[in-house]
Design a protein around this motif. Sequence first.
Motif, PDB file in Angstrom:
ATOM      1  N   GLU A 102       0.838  -1.209   0.000  1.00  0.00           N
ATOM      2  CA  GLU A 102       0.000   0.000   0.000  1.00  0.00           C
ATOM      3  C   GLU A 102       0.871   1.256   0.000  1.00  0.00           C
ATOM      4  O   GLU A 102       0.565   2.224  -0.711  1.00  0.00           O
ATOM      5  CB  GLU A 102      -0.926  -0.003   1.222  1.00  0.00           C
ATOM      6  CG  GLU A 102      -2.061  -1.011   1.085  1.00  0.00           C
ATOM      7  CD  GLU A 102      -2.867  -1.201   2.367  1.00  0.00           C
ATOM      8  OE1 GLU A 102      -4.065  -1.531   2.259  1.00  0.00           O
ATOM      9  OE2 GLU A 102      -2.308  -1.047   3.475  1.00  0.00           O
ATOM     10  N   TYR A 106      -0.150   3.150  -3.189  1.00  0.00           N
ATOM     11  CA  TYR A 106      -1.057   4.276  -2.881  1.00  0.00           C
ATOM     12  C   TYR A 106      -0.259   5.560  -2.632  1.00  0.00           C
ATOM     13  O   TYR A 106      -0.523   6.611  -3.222  1.00  0.00           O
ATOM     14  CB  TYR A 106      -1.923   3.928  -1.660  1.00  0.00           C
ATOM     15  CG  TYR A 106      -2.200   5.079  -0.708  1.00  0.00           C
ATOM     16  CD1 TYR A 106      -3.187   6.028  -1.005  1.00  0.00           C
ATOM     17  CD2 TYR A 106      -1.491   5.226   0.487  1.00  0.00           C
ATOM     18  CE1 TYR A 106      -3.428   7.094  -0.129  1.00  0.00           C
ATOM     19  CE2 TYR A 106      -1.732   6.279   1.353  1.00  0.00           C
ATOM     20  CZ  TYR A 106      -2.694   7.208   1.037  1.00  0.00           C
ATOM     21  OH  TYR A 106      -2.931   8.257   1.892  1.00  0.00           O
ATOM     22  N   TYR A 110       0.422   6.349  -6.611  1.00  0.00           N
ATOM     23  CA  TYR A 110      -0.606   7.248  -7.149  1.00  0.00           C
ATOM     24  C   TYR A 110      -0.519   8.658  -6.571  1.00  0.00           C
ATOM     25  O   TYR A 110      -0.548   9.654  -7.305  1.00  0.00           O
ATOM     26  CB  TYR A 110      -2.015   6.671  -6.913  1.00  0.00           C
ATOM     27  CG  TYR A 110      -3.016   7.345  -7.813  1.00  0.00           C
ATOM     28  CD1 TYR A 110      -3.091   7.011  -9.167  1.00  0.00           C
ATOM     29  CD2 TYR A 110      -3.842   8.355  -7.338  1.00  0.00           C
ATOM     30  CE1 TYR A 110      -3.967   7.664 -10.019  1.00  0.00           C
ATOM     31  CE2 TYR A 110      -4.721   9.003  -8.178  1.00  0.00           C
ATOM     32  CZ  TYR A 110      -4.776   8.658  -9.512  1.00  0.00           C
ATOM     33  OH  TYR A 110      -5.636   9.318 -10.355  1.00  0.00           O
ATOM     34  N   ASP A 132      -1.559   1.164  -9.043  1.00  0.00           N
ATOM     35  CA  ASP A 132      -1.443   2.257  -8.080  1.00  0.00           C
ATOM     36  C   ASP A 132      -2.837   2.847  -7.786  1.00  0.00           C
ATOM     37  O   ASP A 132      -3.168   3.158  -6.640  1.00  0.00           O
ATOM     38  CB  ASP A 132      -0.529   3.372  -8.607  1.00  0.00           C
ATOM     39  CG  ASP A 132       0.941   2.949  -8.615  1.00  0.00           C
ATOM     40  OD1 ASP A 132       1.236   1.846  -8.106  1.00  0.00           O
ATOM     41  OD2 ASP A 132       1.777   3.714  -9.126  1.00  0.00           O
ATOM     42  N   SER A 135      -4.890   0.629  -5.539  1.00  0.00           N
ATOM     43  CA  SER A 135      -4.421   0.736  -4.168  1.00  0.00           C
ATOM     44  C   SER A 135      -4.903   2.054  -3.549  1.00  0.00           C
ATOM     45  O   SER A 135      -5.320   2.101  -2.383  1.00  0.00           O
ATOM     46  CB  SER A 135      -2.889   0.657  -4.157  1.00  0.00           C
ATOM     47  OG  SER A 135      -2.413   0.771  -2.867  1.00  0.00           O
ATOM     48  N   TYR A 136      -4.866   3.125  -4.340  1.00  0.00           N
ATOM     49  CA  TYR A 136      -5.357   4.430  -3.861  1.00  0.00           C
ATOM     50  C   TYR A 136      -6.822   4.286  -3.428  1.00  0.00           C
ATOM     51  O   TYR A 136      -7.215   4.747  -2.352  1.00  0.00           O
ATOM     52  CB  TYR A 136      -5.213   5.458  -4.990  1.00  0.00           C
ATOM     53  CG  TYR A 136      -5.577   6.885  -4.623  1.00  0.00           C
ATOM     54  CD1 TYR A 136      -4.654   7.728  -4.007  1.00  0.00           C
ATOM     55  CD2 TYR A 136      -6.837   7.408  -4.924  1.00  0.00           C
ATOM     56  CE1 TYR A 136      -4.975   9.046  -3.690  1.00  0.00           C
ATOM     57  CE2 TYR A 136      -7.164   8.715  -4.616  1.00  0.00           C
ATOM     58  CZ  TYR A 136      -6.232   9.535  -4.000  1.00  0.00           C
ATOM     59  OH  TYR A 136      -6.566  10.840  -3.688  1.00  0.00           O
ATOM     60  N   ASN A 140      -8.102   4.584   0.439  1.00  0.00           N
ATOM     61  CA  ASN A 140      -9.120   5.597   0.752  1.00  0.00           C
ATOM     62  C   ASN A 140     -10.306   4.944   1.464  1.00  0.00           C
ATOM     63  O   ASN A 140     -10.856   5.473   2.422  1.00  0.00           O
ATOM     64  CB  ASN A 140      -9.585   6.315  -0.511  1.00  0.00           C
ATOM     65  CG  ASN A 140      -8.728   7.546  -0.858  1.00  0.00           C
ATOM     66  OD1 ASN A 140      -9.219   8.662  -0.908  1.00  0.00           O
ATOM     67  ND2 ASN A 140      -7.451   7.339  -1.079  1.00  0.00           N
ATOM     68  N   HIS A 163      -4.091  12.965  -0.974  1.00  0.00           N
ATOM     69  CA  HIS A 163      -4.017  11.509  -0.804  1.00  0.00           C
ATOM     70  C   HIS A 163      -5.401  10.901  -0.608  1.00  0.00           C
ATOM     71  O   HIS A 163      -5.574   9.706  -0.783  1.00  0.00           O
ATOM     72  CB  HIS A 163      -3.189  11.149   0.435  1.00  0.00           C
ATOM     73  CG  HIS A 163      -1.930  11.935   0.583  1.00  0.00           C
ATOM     74  ND1 HIS A 163      -1.883  13.186   1.144  1.00  0.00           N
ATOM     75  CD2 HIS A 163      -0.665  11.627   0.230  1.00  0.00           C
ATOM     76  CE1 HIS A 163      -0.637  13.624   1.141  1.00  0.00           C
ATOM     77  NE2 HIS A 163       0.123  12.702   0.583  1.00  0.00           N
TER      78      HIS A 163
END
Length: 494
Positions: A102, A106, A110, A132, A135-136, A140, A163
């Motif tokens: 992550e 993330y 990203y 990416d 994972s973002y 979240n 983020h």
Amino acid sequence: MSHDPEPLTARLRLDRKLLPRRLLVVSNRLPYQIRIAGDEVTLERGLGGLVTAMDPVMRSTGGLWFGWTGSHHPVPSSIQVAERMGGGVSYELRPLELSQTEVSRYYLGYANKAIWPLFHYFQEHCEFNDEDWESYCSVNRKFASKVVSEYRDGDYVWIHDYHLMLVPAMIRRDLPDADIGFFLHIPFPPPELFQIAHNADDIIEGLLGADLIGFHTPSNARNFVRTVATMTELPYSVSGGWLRKDGRRVKVGDFPISIDCDHFERMASRPGIDDEVRAIRDNYRAEVLAIGVDRLDYTKGILKRLNAIEIMLARHPDIQGKFTFIQLSAPSRTKVSAYRSLRGKIEQMVGHINGRFGGKGCLPVDYRYEGHAQEELVAYYRAADAALVTPLRDGMNLVAKEYVISQIDGNGCLVLSQFAGASRELTHAIQVNPYHAESLAEGIYRAITMSVTERRSRMARMRQIVRNNDINWWVEHFLRAQRDAVRHRDNQPQ
Ligand code: GDG
């Protein structure tokens, strides 16, 4: 046991009527690094603008701060930052742990290889890929679920930064009536640039889960509204500072962030600081000292700043041997290759300038790649005749405001990029275009050779402006807009 290593800032002077029952702040990183040795938990304050701005707010309002710990070590599920501060408030950390995958997809991926460069207009640095992005999305979701699980009626959820742009809509899905605000600490690009993000629609959908979306400047807010308006396939309507979606209204506004001026003035006049300032000046033996303070980041324009210093020294032999530029660069995102290669280039350039102009008296450039305590930074601010704040693009830039407020004797000169959000307020700085090497060089020369009268008059105006719009003002301005947004959430557009 946890304890706070730094003295508590005094509470901000906030209008209590605006404060929610409980404030839940959500950001990628917690404001403190948590270190555990046996039973002892120690906290070390993180670097960066978000922490500088929001930590004093939380110390005054109390509440919960949700964020990643920044490490892979297990930590307690709740940590108290400050002792109880009167009025029944307390401030607790709610750590989230992220796996290595992550972090790399993330956070480093990203968020920092796609969104950060894109939103700072560095499209050539952008790397978009599906892994990416996925994972973002899942990180979240992780943040949103954690907040939802702790949410109580009457809480105000304030989500911060790039983020976590999907979190507002994710929380809204579970808590349709929650009061949710979002603040973006970095610029928002124009639609033509934003749409390079292959998930542009999802990001907009995510943000529009909030009642209020805040940016540093009107032009960032306008870019956002224009972006929504140009994405015609999405069922939004846009009117003034309001957007409408599925019968719900969302407010968009500009809220130029600031600093806790009282705290910085106290640090700038603390006992013993005059000796520290003298020691810094004696150490460099320069007639003129200039300073730069930045996380080591390509958006901050450090290379172009150094190049301009070289041009200035070459064009003005009168200051050779009399001028030192101190660049304090705190390490940042060292696992991203763009940051590593920047470090190498800076070191090379510093060596080149010192090789070319050194040996004539004082050192031309002293470059320090390390973090400093906030008190030390303030001593440097006070010792410097000029601060060079020349980012290529910056949401606001708090260093500019910190430098100005630390000049308690009314001296000092600020050279400020026109591409920092702070340039809207600090019009009495020497404003420069950092992309134009010669004018940047001349701007620096002008700052360091300016008459005392002009310097003092410019500094007095800037100090007044920052004081008038300090962090108290920013929080209240945001919370007032939030109250307005919630009041009109379900109203028809006028
Ligand atoms: C983001 C946006 C926006 C720096 N080195 C050390 C240190 N710092 C502190 C400075 C200042 C903060 O970090 C940097 O804030 P900036 O605003 O200049 O920049 P970012 O970190 O990029 O912040 C920016 C901000 O969020 C707030 O919304 O203004 O545009 O990019 O406070 O003093 N602090 C300590 N040691 C260091 O070595 N203690």
